[in-house]
Design a protein around this motif. Structure first.
Motif, PDB file in Angstrom:
ATOM      1  N   ILE A  45       0.850  -1.191   0.000  1.00 12.85           N
ATOM      2  CA  ILE A  45       0.000   0.000   0.000  1.00 12.85           C
ATOM      3  C   ILE A  45       0.884   1.238   0.000  1.00 12.85           C
ATOM      4  O   ILE A  45       1.775   1.378   0.843  1.00 12.85           O
ATOM      5  N   VAL A  48      -2.793   5.456   2.603  1.00 19.96           N
ATOM      6  CA  VAL A  48      -4.157   5.322   3.100  1.00 19.96           C
ATOM      7  C   VAL A  48      -4.615   6.709   3.512  1.00 19.96           C
ATOM      8  O   VAL A  48      -3.960   7.374   4.309  1.00 19.96           O
ATOM      9  N   VAL A  75      -7.556   4.217  -0.525  1.00 21.24           N
ATOM     10  CA  VAL A  75      -6.231   3.604  -0.572  1.00 21.24           C
ATOM     11  C   VAL A  75      -5.659   3.714  -1.979  1.00 21.24           C
ATOM     12  O   VAL A  75      -6.390   3.742  -2.963  1.00 21.24           O
TER      13      VAL A  75
END
Length: 155
Positions: A45, A48, A75
């Motif tokens: 990721i 966020v 995200v």
């Protein structure tokens, strides 16, 4: 034309849902915060977006007692130009541009809201690959597993 029966049944449903609203929101708040914390440290990721991490001082100044950060987050996966579509396609949640349901929903928000102006929104810091997620009443362990499965398709 609206009939009285339709309006009264809608009102009854709203009244019914209001009774346990605080309980449902408490669960959504807790689950979303834990999922956001989990995803914010995930190797696949990139970012966020969640009130806990964005302008927290402003948010905290208006949060209610026993309130939370809400069930909505966005995200961006790493190398989103190559991976966002696979992540989104493999994320086993309902797809749609809504929030506040009892079940998780995801949508490619920027593509839906700004399809004809993607270069413009990106020039203002909003990725065209952003995936917006609204958390519902699912179990946190189940949601983590669904996200992990979708992230397994990210390089």
């Amino acid at each position: 034309a609206w009939s009285a029966d339709v309006c009264s049944s809608d009102l009854m449903l709203v009244a019914e849902r209001c009774r346990d609203f605080e309980i449902r929101m408490d669960r959504i708040n807790r689950t979303a915060e834990k999922l956001a914390d989990y995803l914010s440290t995930h190797a696949k990721i990139e970012k966020v977006y969640y009130p806990k991490y964005e302008n927290r001082a402003n948010y905290s100044s208006v949060i209610r007692t026993r309130g939370g950060f809400g069930g909505l987050m966005s995200v961006i996966v790493k190398d989103a130009d190559r991976n966002a579509m696979a992540f989104y396609d493999h994320l086993r949640v309902c797809k749609g541009p809504s929030l506040g349901a009892n079940y998780a929903l995801a949508c490619p928000y920027t593509l839906l809201a700004h399809y004809d102006e993607l270069d413009f929104v990106e020039s203002h810091g909003v990725s065209r690959y952003l995936v917006r997620v609204s958390i519902g009443l699912e179990d946190l362990t189940d949601l983590k597993a669904r996200f992990d499965e979708a992230l397994s398709f990210v390089d």
